[in-house]
Design a protein around this motif. Structure first.
Motif, PDB file in Angstrom:
ATOM      1  N   ASP A 115      45.408  55.400  67.511  1.00  0.00           N
ATOM      2  CA  ASP A 115      44.561  54.340  67.669  1.00  0.00           C
ATOM      3  C   ASP A 115      45.281  53.453  68.738  1.00  0.00           C
ATOM      4  O   ASP A 115      44.761  52.841  69.734  1.00  0.00           O
ATOM      5  N   LEU A 116      46.696  53.357  68.757  1.00  0.00           N
ATOM      6  CA  LEU A 116      47.403  52.547  69.800  1.00  0.00           C
ATOM      7  C   LEU A 116      48.573  53.513  70.152  1.00  0.00           C
ATOM      8  O   LEU A 116      49.326  53.870  69.355  1.00  0.00           O
ATOM      9  N   LEU A 117      48.807  53.594  71.442  1.00  0.00           N
ATOM     10  CA  LEU A 117      49.772  54.490  71.991  1.00  0.00           C
ATOM     11  C   LEU A 117      50.643  53.455  72.848  1.00  0.00           C
ATOM     12  O   LEU A 117      50.059  52.992  73.758  1.00  0.00           O
ATOM     13  N   THR A 148      44.105  58.114  72.818  1.00  0.00           N
ATOM     14  CA  THR A 148      44.205  56.944  72.536  1.00  0.00           C
ATOM     15  C   THR A 148      43.079  55.751  72.537  1.00  0.00           C
ATOM     16  O   THR A 148      42.927  55.882  73.712  1.00  0.00           O
ATOM     17  N   LYS A 149      42.898  54.885  71.624  1.00  0.00           N
ATOM     18  CA  LYS A 149      41.866  54.013  72.166  1.00  0.00           C
ATOM     19  C   LYS A 149      42.527  52.760  72.896  1.00  0.00           C
ATOM     20  O   LYS A 149      41.945  52.410  74.029  1.00  0.00           O
ATOM     21  N   ASN A 152      41.121  48.377  77.517  1.00  0.00           N
ATOM     22  CA  ASN A 152      41.938  48.807  76.815  1.00  0.00           C
ATOM     23  C   ASN A 152      43.567  49.036  77.249  1.00  0.00           C
ATOM     24  O   ASN A 152      44.221  49.723  76.582  1.00  0.00           O
ATOM     25  N   LEU A 153      43.840  48.557  78.312  1.00  0.00           N
ATOM     26  CA  LEU A 153      45.281  48.776  78.910  1.00  0.00           C
ATOM     27  C   LEU A 153      46.218  47.527  79.100  1.00  0.00           C
ATOM     28  O   LEU A 153      45.523  46.676  79.378  1.00  0.00           O
ATOM     29  N   TRP A 169      42.009  56.343  76.326  1.00  0.00           N
ATOM     30  CA  TRP A 169      42.675  56.867  77.218  1.00  0.00           C
ATOM     31  C   TRP A 169      43.187  58.414  76.742  1.00  0.00           C
ATOM     32  O   TRP A 169      43.441  58.321  75.627  1.00  0.00           O
ATOM     33  N   ARG A 170      43.074  59.224  77.748  1.00  0.00           N
ATOM     34  CA  ARG A 170      44.079  60.428  77.663  1.00  0.00           C
ATOM     35  C   ARG A 170      45.223  60.271  78.259  1.00  0.00           C
ATOM     36  O   ARG A 170      45.315  60.246  79.638  1.00  0.00           O
ATOM     37  N   VAL A 171      46.307  60.785  77.733  1.00  0.00           N
ATOM     38  CA  VAL A 171      47.735  60.577  78.047  1.00  0.00           C
ATOM     39  C   VAL A 171      48.214  62.116  78.192  1.00  0.00           C
ATOM     40  O   VAL A 171      48.473  62.648  77.173  1.00  0.00           O
TER      41      VAL A 171
END
Length: 407
Positions: free
Chosen positions: A8-10, A106-107, A328-329, A95-97
């Motif tokens: 959910d959070l990175l 991650t959202k 979301n960043l 996001w795709r990391v």
């Protein structure tokens, strides 16, 4: 192909800001949180920091880091070290990391990547035994290995003074803290007047009452030029450190390793006085060029930037709640501007509450926590033992105003 991890959070960065954010949001919500860092163990710069507080107690970063790691472990936060990020992609739902250990979806994404040292080329700086001031700190405080027995420090700034004091506590003899040569590569204080102005800003942390009082008076009456003219050429002792503001390092000498340094007296404006060159025997040199925000990932994501000298360099545009202009960043810690670890920890807690609020969980309950967290950051910044720059508040206001204009 490695399996894509989901969270959910990175949080990118397992330093004071990242670990504080993870511990805060995990304690408040049933939320999957992952922290990644390229270094082999979590803690970041906390692992090598310590200083004496105004009440004479010791703030020890290694203990603070251990406590944060325990909090995160008990809360179920996944901490992965030795992971490097090389790509970010904005998706419709988050996001795709791209990392060295596979992709992570991650959202919400929080960048807490910290700061890096500014390199300062000096004649002889490629010799073994020449290092950054941060490297000397890590050797002495993290690995318990002395960088040498007798050292010389180049650069008068907050970083050099704080770490020099730590090196003395570790039993290392410091022969002098002097100015860098005033050339194309010098970044910060390169003349006595600028160095005196820095010291007056640090007067609250001075070891003696007369120094604290004198520093405040000098700052108020703008006496830096007069003090620089009268400053002893041999320097003075501050915290038992030989501070030599009328001296500049000319070159580093040695064959297979550092053997000595050549220094010279300088005028008030930082110009070398011919005929004053002399040699001092040392076995290591630490170069303190200052810090700049490590913001490459924010640039890779597409964040707009503003150059703010008071905050150390290029800063990703964000608001007071540490939200960037991209969905979301978020950012926290020294990526938002160079300050101390305690401010970074407060920012990490603020970022956690900001994400919780934006996620929509019980907004009426979360908003007071968010406002309290904003107030906490301001208070921690105001009461910080060492102030990196007197104009930090006004500089941050410019960033927040630009965010509103951008949005």
């Amino acid at each position: 192909m490695s399996e894509v991890q989901q969270t959910d959070l990175l949080i990118v960065g397992a330093g004071p800001a990242g670990l504080s954010a993870a511990a805060t949001i995990s304690a408040d919500r049933d939320f999957r949180v992952m922290v990644i860092d390229e270094f082999p163990e979590p803690g970041g710069r906390l692992l090598g920091q310590f200083h004496e507080e105004r009440n004479h107690s010791w703030w020890i970063g290694k203990i603070v880091a251990a406590d944060l790691i325990i909090q995160n472990t008990l809360a179920g936060v996944m901490i992965q070290c030795g992971v490097s990020v090389y790509g970010l992609e904005l998706l419709p739902d988050g996001w795709r990391v791209l990392t060295s250990k596979g992709d992570i979806r991650t959202k919400y994404l929080l960048l807490a990547t910290g700061a890096a040292e500014v390199p300062m080329p000096i004649s002889g700086w490629t010799l073994p035994g020449v290092m950054s001031i941060g490297a000397a700190q890590v050797m002495a405080n993290v690995h318990q290995v002395k960088p040498g027995e007798r050292g010389y420090i180049v650069g008068v700034n907050v970083l050099s003074l704080a770490i020099a004091k730590e090196l003395v506590v570790a039993g290392i003899e410091i022969e002098g803290i002097a100015l860098p040569p005033d050339d194309l590569f010098a970044m910060e204080e390169t003349n006595p007047v600028a160095a005196i102005e820095l010291l007056t800003r640090l007067s609250d942390a001075a070891p003696a009452p007369w120094m604290r009082w004198g520093g405040k008076l000098a700052q108020k009456m703008k006496l830096s030029r007069l003090i620089a003219s009268c400053f002893p050429k041999k320097g003075v002792k501050v915290w038992d450190l030989p501070l030599q503001l009328r001296t500049a390092l000319v070159s580093i000498q040695g064959v297979d390793q550092v053997e000595s340094v050549i220094v010279a007296d300088v005028t008030r404006s930082g110009e070398i006085i011919e005929g004053s060159q002399r040699e001092i025997e040392v076995d290591f040199v630490a170069i303190a060029g200052g810090l700049y925000p490590l913001a490459e990932l924010a640039a890779l994501a597409g964040c707009p930037f503003l150059y703010v000298s008071e905050l150390g360099g290029n800063i990703p545009v964000h608001n007071e709640r540490l939200k960037t202009t991209l969905p979301n960043l978020y950012v926290a810690g020294n990526i938002t501007g160079v300050e101390g670890a305690q401010v970074a920890m407060a920012q990490g807690r603020l970022a956690a509450h900001s994400i919780s609020y934006d996620a929509g969980w019980f907004a009426c309950e979360e908003e007071p926590k968010l406002l309290d967290a904003i107030a906490e950051v301001k208070e921690v910044r105001r009461s910080a033992m060492i102030q990196f720059h007197p104009e930090i508040d006004s500089a941050r206001k410019r960033i927040y105003e630009l965010f509103e204009h951008w949005m």
